[in-house]
Each structure stands twice: as C-alpha cells, then as structure tokens.
Design a protein around this motif. Structure first.
Motif, PDB file in Angstrom:
ATOM      1  N   UNK B 228      28.948  41.860  39.762  1.00  0.00           N
ATOM      2  CA  UNK B 228      29.893  41.644  40.868  1.00  0.00           C
ATOM      3  C   UNK B 228      31.092  40.824  40.398  1.00  0.00           C
ATOM      4  N   UNK B 229      30.805  39.736  39.689  1.00  0.00           N
ATOM      5  CA  UNK B 229      31.893  38.880  39.202  1.00  0.00           C
ATOM      6  C   UNK B 229      32.798  39.659  38.242  1.00  0.00           C
ATOM      7  N   UNK B 230      32.204  40.483  37.396  1.00  0.00           N
ATOM      8  CA  UNK B 230      33.006  41.279  36.448  1.00  0.00           C
ATOM      9  C   UNK B 230      33.921  42.244  37.196  1.00  0.00           C
ATOM     10  N   UNK B 231      33.374  42.933  38.193  1.00  0.00           N
ATOM     11  CA  UNK B 231      34.187  43.870  38.973  1.00  0.00           C
ATOM     12  C   UNK B 231      35.319  43.142  39.701  1.00  0.00           C
ATOM     13  N   UNK B 232      35.032  41.965  40.268  1.00  0.00           N
ATOM     14  CA  UNK B 232      36.073  41.211  40.972  1.00  0.00           C
ATOM     15  C   UNK B 232      37.161  40.747  40.009  1.00  0.00           C
ATOM     16  N   UNK B 233      36.755  40.330  38.810  1.00  0.00           N
ATOM     17  CA  UNK B 233      37.757  39.917  37.813  1.00  0.00           C
ATOM     18  C   UNK B 233      38.607  41.094  37.379  1.00  0.00           C
ATOM     19  N   UNK B 234      37.945  42.234  37.118  1.00  0.00           N
ATOM     20  CA  UNK B 234      38.650  43.404  36.590  1.00  0.00           C
ATOM     21  C   UNK B 234      39.649  43.973  37.586  1.00  0.00           C
ATOM     22  N   UNK B 235      39.238  44.044  38.861  1.00  0.00           N
ATOM     23  CA  UNK B 235      40.056  44.801  39.816  1.00  0.00           C
ATOM     24  C   UNK B 235      40.888  43.905  40.732  1.00  0.00           C
ATOM     25  N   UNK B 236      40.515  42.623  40.875  1.00  0.00           N
ATOM     26  CA  UNK B 236      41.220  41.752  41.824  1.00  0.00           C
ATOM     27  C   UNK B 236      41.940  40.597  41.133  1.00  0.00           C
ATOM     28  N   UNK B 237      41.709  40.422  39.803  1.00  0.00           N
ATOM     29  CA  UNK B 237      42.345  39.338  39.049  1.00  0.00           C
ATOM     30  C   UNK B 237      42.090  37.996  39.699  1.00  0.00           C
ATOM     31  N   UNK B 238      40.896  37.817  40.220  1.00  0.00           N
ATOM     32  CA  UNK B 238      40.594  36.488  40.740  1.00  0.00           C
ATOM     33  C   UNK B 238      39.505  35.859  39.886  1.00  0.00           C
ATOM     34  N   UNK B 239      39.448  34.546  39.952  1.00  0.00           N
ATOM     35  CA  UNK B 239      38.488  33.804  39.161  1.00  0.00           C
ATOM     36  C   UNK B 239      37.146  33.850  39.871  1.00  0.00           C
ATOM     37  N   UNK B 334      42.491  46.434  46.905  1.00  0.00           N
ATOM     38  CA  UNK B 334      43.495  47.079  47.756  1.00  0.00           C
ATOM     39  C   UNK B 334      44.200  46.054  48.657  1.00  0.00           C
ATOM     40  N   UNK B 335      43.392  45.165  49.266  1.00  0.00           N
ATOM     41  CA  UNK B 335      43.969  44.176  50.183  1.00  0.00           C
ATOM     42  C   UNK B 335      44.944  43.249  49.471  1.00  0.00           C
ATOM     43  N   UNK B 336      44.755  43.084  48.160  1.00  0.00           N
ATOM     44  CA  UNK B 336      45.644  42.214  47.382  1.00  0.00           C
ATOM     45  C   UNK B 336      46.783  43.002  46.739  1.00  0.00           C
ATOM     46  N   UNK B 337      46.844  44.305  47.065  1.00  0.00           N
ATOM     47  CA  UNK B 337      47.981  45.091  46.595  1.00  0.00           C
ATOM     48  C   UNK B 337      47.840  45.672  45.200  1.00  0.00           C
ATOM     49  N   UNK B 338      46.611  45.745  44.682  1.00  0.00           N
ATOM     50  CA  UNK B 338      46.398  46.288  43.336  1.00  0.00           C
ATOM     51  C   UNK B 338      45.861  47.711  43.400  1.00  0.00           C
ATOM     52  N   UNK B 339      45.831  48.345  42.219  1.00  0.00           N
ATOM     53  CA  UNK B 339      45.218  49.660  42.091  1.00  0.00           C
ATOM     54  C   UNK B 339      43.912  49.514  41.309  1.00  0.00           C
ATOM     55  N   UNK B 340      42.782  49.557  41.996  1.00  0.00           N
ATOM     56  CA  UNK B 340      41.510  49.318  41.295  1.00  0.00           C
ATOM     57  C   UNK B 340      41.184  50.387  40.254  1.00  0.00           C
ATOM     58  N   UNK B 341      41.823  51.542  40.323  1.00  0.00           N
ATOM     59  CA  UNK B 341      41.589  52.561  39.290  1.00  0.00           C
ATOM     60  C   UNK B 341      42.266  52.240  37.966  1.00  0.00           C
ATOM     61  N   UNK B 342      43.278  51.366  38.028  1.00  0.00           N
ATOM     62  CA  UNK B 342      44.050  51.097  36.816  1.00  0.00           C
ATOM     63  C   UNK B 342      44.176  49.600  36.590  1.00  0.00           C
ATOM     64  N   UNK B 343      43.046  48.939  36.288  1.00  0.00           N
ATOM     65  CA  UNK B 343      43.133  47.493  36.065  1.00  0.00           C
ATOM     66  C   UNK B 343      44.029  47.202  34.858  1.00  0.00           C
ATOM     67  N   UNK B 344      44.832  46.178  34.978  1.00  0.00           N
ATOM     68  CA  UNK B 344      45.615  45.711  33.826  1.00  0.00           C
ATOM     69  C   UNK B 344      44.649  45.266  32.730  1.00  0.00           C
ATOM     70  N   UNK B 345      44.944  45.642  31.507  1.00  0.00           N
ATOM     71  CA  UNK B 345      44.220  45.040  30.388  1.00  0.00           C
ATOM     72  C   UNK B 345      42.835  45.592  30.144  1.00  0.00           C
ATOM     73  N   UNK B 346      42.508  46.725  30.727  1.00  0.00           N
ATOM     74  CA  UNK B 346      41.212  47.342  30.440  1.00  0.00           C
ATOM     75  C   UNK B 346      41.440  48.761  29.959  1.00  0.00           C
ATOM     76  N   UNK B 347      40.752  49.144  28.913  1.00  0.00           N
ATOM     77  CA  UNK B 347      40.737  50.543  28.522  1.00  0.00           C
ATOM     78  C   UNK B 347      39.331  51.037  28.758  1.00  0.00           C
TER      79      UNK B 347
END
Lengths: 353, 353
Positions: B228-239, B334-347
């Motif tokens: 869960x923490x990994x997914x939140x970091x990857x897609x929401x950029x939160x700590x 989504x609520x934070x305005x990001x695209x969860x399909x295209x996380x920054x910094x992940x391949x």
C-alpha cells in the motif's frame, strides 16, 4: 560514570566519541570468547544463520547478513519474530545458528524467539550489553558488547559494538586472518572519522530547515544507510528515507529534484563503481548531495564532500562510516532545537509486544 | 485488448477491477502445474526457501515468507541479490528452493541470481507473467501468472496473482485441503472488496491534501502495508511510511499527533488482538484513521471504517485486503491531479543495476 557537561544531547555526543575506546575494550575483553565460539562453528558449521533483532540492532543484523553470506557462504534469514511468537510456527531449525541481538537483552519477542528456537534444536547465541539479561539466560552462548551503560536513548556505541562482534565472529569462523588483523586498526580509524565533526556540523547548519532527505548506499553499507535514516528520524523528526542505490537508480532517481537533499555513503570496494555512477547522476540533476567517501573521484561529484580515512577493507567500512552519520544526527537535532538524548516517542527497552 | 475509456489512470483502474477474473483464470489455468510442483516438493522438501524479487514482487515475497515459515515450517531467506551478483558469494544452496518473482521476467539481477543459484545446486522456480522471458529460461520450473498484459506502470493484478501462486504452491506442498478450498472463494471475495470503491473515493477526497501518512499492520498483512505504501508513493508522491504495528506501538505511537493520517489493515485472525489494541490507542490519540477490517469491534475505533467481506482465512486475507488500498492509490492520485498510469520516475521493467 560522571554525567557529561549539562546540555541537550550530551550523553549521545559523549557516547559517539567513546566508540574508539569502546571498540578497543571489546577487542581486548571479548575476543577470546568470540574466537572460541568461532572455532566451534568452524568445526561444525550451521546450514543456516538466523538473525533476530529490532530497530538499531536489526540494522546491525543486516550488515551481518551480507558478511555471513559473502564470507562464510551460509544463507542468512533475518527473522520475522511473530512467525514464532504469534503464529506459533513449527520452524525447522535443527541445523541453524540463531543469533539474537539486543542492547538491553530485554526485548520480549527477541527473548521468546531465542527460547523457542532453542527448543526446536537450534544453536543459540545472545549478543547483548547485559550479561544478566533474559536474552543471555535464554541462549546457549552470550557475547557481551562491553560498551558500558548506554545512557542516550538513541543507540550509537552499542551499534558499532554489534558490528565488531559480528565481523570478529564470522572472521574467526572462516579463519580470515587479514580481516581479523584489520580489526586492530578500527579504533584509530574511528578516531579519524570522528575528526570530520566540523564538516558535519557545517552540513547540519546548511540542512537545518530541510523536511526530508534520502539516505543511500548499497551492499555492506546499505545497513549504514538504514541506521543513518533511523537516527535522523529518531532525533531530528525529519522524513529520512533509506533506499538502496539499486532501487534509487531504477525508479525514484528521475524525481530527485534540484536541491533535494541526498546522503550517499560510498566507501572503496566492490560496490564503488555502482555508487560512483549514482553520485555522478545526482550531480547532473543538481541534487543537494553530501557524499561520504575516501575516494577522491567520487568526492568530486559531491555538493558537500565528507572525506573519510581509508578503511582497511570494505567489509569493515560500516564500522567507520556510521560515525559521521551519528554526529550528523546529533548536530542536526541540536540545530533544529531538539534534545537528541530524549527523543519523543522512544523508550530505551523494547517492551511487550 | 481495447484501450479503456480515455482519461488518466484508466489502465490502472481497469486492471484493479480485472483481479477477480484474473485470479479465477489463474486458478483454472495454472493450478495443475502448481499442484504438480507442490507434490514434488512434498516428496523432497527443501531445507531452505530463498525468495528473490524487487519492488512490488518483493512485497509478495514477504507474504510468501510468513506463509512458508508458518504453514510449511521451512525457514525463508529474502534474497539480497548483490551478495551473488556483485560480491560473488559462494552461497551454499544445495538443498534450497530458490524462487524468483518478476512480472516481466526481465529484471537482470533477479535473472542473474536465479542463474547463479541454479549453478550452485539449488532447485529454481520462476514466477512471472512472461513464459518467454529470461527468468523463465533461467529456472528449472516456471509458474505463469496468466493475468494478461499489465499496461499500468503501477502493478496491481500481477501482485495478487503472485500472492495466489505462492499460497496455492505452499498449500499443495503441505496438502492443506481447507486452505486450497479457500482459494475458490477468492474471486467472489475480491469482487465484494472492490464494492467498497465509493467509501474509498470518499477517503481520497478527505485525504487529498495530506503530505504524509503511516500504513500499518502486522504478520501476513505487513506485506499489504508495504505494498500500500509503495503504491501511494508511486502514484500520489506522498510520504507514505509503512511500519509494523509492533514497531509502531514500541516507539512512534507517542508522536502520532491528533489528525495524523494512519491506515490500519486489521483482518480477523491471530494478529487481530494486537491490531485492535493499536486501533484503540490511535483512536484515543485522535489520529485520523482509516481502518480496513471485517471485524465490527475494531471498526468502531475507526475515523473512517472500510468494512470488508469475511476472508476465508487470515492466510488468504492479503489477497483481498490489498484491493481497496490499490483503489485508494488510484483515487488519491486522481484527486491530487496526477496520472496514476504514468508515475514520474518509474519504468515498467527493472533494468540493469
């Protein structure tokens, strides 16, 4: 022991500086017991080593894992205590060596893990600062850290004493003479590493307003990165995220923004080329890096270089490289107005869980 | 596969909802191969299981660790790949079962780890979505995840497929009939777990401005907390800091301030009394808790309760409890305005390290 001069964090500061003498005392006093156990393990080596610990001791265990697997060739499992203590697993440990590490020797689930492992036929060893502790009573053998009482809640000298105990034990078990000899240089090298204190105080001043940072390394010093992050969290209440250089290069490197604080531990050795590539990449992205190394090439990529004495061997570098990081936690805690001796929310002994 | 309706994160959203069918397809298609391998392992059980993985797959491996040790009684080592790939350790793996988990089957250091382990005499198994991958070529046996292509960079359906593969394999190896039967209920239970989406969307709306949160559980679902923490970091950029309930109760609980966001995963089972104590403590400190459980008593302590279907068994609860957490990562992103399909910094594929 007389209390140190008054002021927040003076116990932690004193205990950080005690480490060269503490390691010398450990080598003088405990080496014979460690060597005797090491010789017995050489005659009848285990099939598996299980290391059971919590918190700072668990970081020492992670170092032990790299050393045991690399030098001794025996697979290591870092214990999940609840497998035995909550789920009651009937774990097959007949040919295992199970080592419990706990400064106080009073962490209930580590004591219970050792007791249960012993009942399942494992050979058990306690590594602790307290010979009269429940952990020492539970294990077949006890190795003492001999650091004297640790007054600061943030553990420092017991961590390096655990590293030394593990590296001496494994070196004795495999008869690694050069590595054993390397231990004699540790007090001198640790003294030189403490001499970077002015540079570290300067880093603490520059970093006093940061909210978060990454701490990275790989291999033997991945444990140092974890321990550094733990100390920064405990004493500075900042979000210090430990990450292996491999994982950082894979993903998050692309989101390390200009000015983002990164601590990189890069001692000479097998891992240096990987860590140098990371240092160069971080420099190109203009991260705010502090690089800790004795290698001049890698230090050139640093925002702030922290020059270290040459360690005798990569496998003993964690014993030396953690010292400036402990000093950083101390000075950063002070610079942010906290008392590193009395972290909020931490008690010295791990209680019933 | 036709692309989903346009919009950020639609691949992730679709793949989260595909999971009940994906698990049903895996059980239909791969169970015979898993059962055959399980029977062979029952006849000649290994002395040690080594699990090698990175990122999300490493969280599935951690689940496997609890299950293998508790149900099968065989000690597990979660691999540090660099011990073999950088330090060249001569690790004794003659009686070990070494399982490499990689969605793509192309993670170079996992492939090299399996290749080297096989050369050292280990029995090796690849768990991957790609039968033609280097990992499948390197291992003695391959178990396929059969999820179909995973388009979202944030892995979801391959994670639950890895959990199912591991729980089926271990259940077959020990002949645990009731647990095997429990797998048949998973698609239905997962469908019911996905029905909490409205509640989760509501949590995402409330939490859209948070900077950090804790994610906690213990035992089998410690893996769910990490994932869960990994997914939140990857897609929401939160700590999002994962922490075991044991470690949280020991230390940081005292600094959890009023209003601090905490996610607690508390399925019924052996661990529930420990997790209920934590939920009650967090409520007293007025943390901003989201509690995920099917237990009414523990849900009463929640700021926001997320009521779950009854899992057939604590050992299969991670397969179900991760689903609302994946939905939370999607909706919060989504609520934070990001695209969860295209996380920054992940391949998608783990490249050379």
């Amino acid at each position: 022991v007389a209390p140190p001069r008054a002021g927040p964090g003076q116990w932690m500061h004193r205990e950080i500086h005690e480490q060269p003498q503490a390691v010398a005392r450990l080598c003088d006093g405990e080496w014979p017991a460690i060597a005797a156990l090491g010789r017995r393990l050489r005659r009848t080596p285990p099939d598996l080593v299980v290391l059971a610990a919590r918190g700072t001791s668990d970081n020492a265990a992670l170092y032990g894992r790299y050393l045991i697997e690399t030098l001794w060739g025996i697979p290591v499992s870092l214990a999940a205590p609840s497998v035995l203590t909550v789920y009651g697993a009937r774990l097959r440990l007949r040919r295992a060596l199970v080592i419990g590490l706990s400064q106080s020797g009073a962490s209930p689930d580590i004591v219970e893990f050792i007791t249960t492992a012993r009942a399942r036929g494992a050979r058990t060893v306690a590594v602790t600062n307290h010979g009269g502790s429940p952990l020492a009573a539970a294990a077949h053998d006890t190795l003492l850290l001999r650091t004297g009482p640790e007054r600061s809640v943030a553990a420092t000298k017991t961590y390096t004493a655990q590293l030394v105990t593990l590296s001496l034990l494994v070196s004795e078990a495999v008869g690694a003479r050069r590595l054993l000899e390397g231990h004699r240089q540790l007090p001198t090298l640790m003294g030189r590493a403490l001499a970077v204190e002015d540079r570290v105080r300067d880093v603490a001043r520059r970093w006093r307003r940061i909210d978060e940072c990454l701490v990275t390394s790989r291999g033997y010093n991945y444990a140092t990165a974890l321990e550094t992050a733990l100390k920064l969290k405990e004493t500075c209440y900042l979000v210090a995220e430990p990450i292996s250089a491999a994982d950082l290069l894979h993903g998050p490197i692309a989101v390390v923004e200009r000015g983002f604080p990164v601590l990189l531990l890069a001692p000479p050795g097998r891992m240096l080329p990987h860590l140098a590539a990371l240092a160069s990449r971080l420099a190109r992205q203009r991260a705010r890096t502090v690089v800790v190394s004795s290698d001049r090439a890698v230090l050139r990529h640093a925002g702030v270089p922290v020059g270290m004495p040459d360690a005798p061997d990569e496998r003993l570098s964690p014993h030396v490289y953690v010292l400036p990081m402990q000093l950083l936690a101390y000075h950063l805690s002070r610079a942010r107005g906290h008392d590193p001796d009395r972290p909020r929310g931490l008690r010295k002994i791990t209680r019933a869980r």
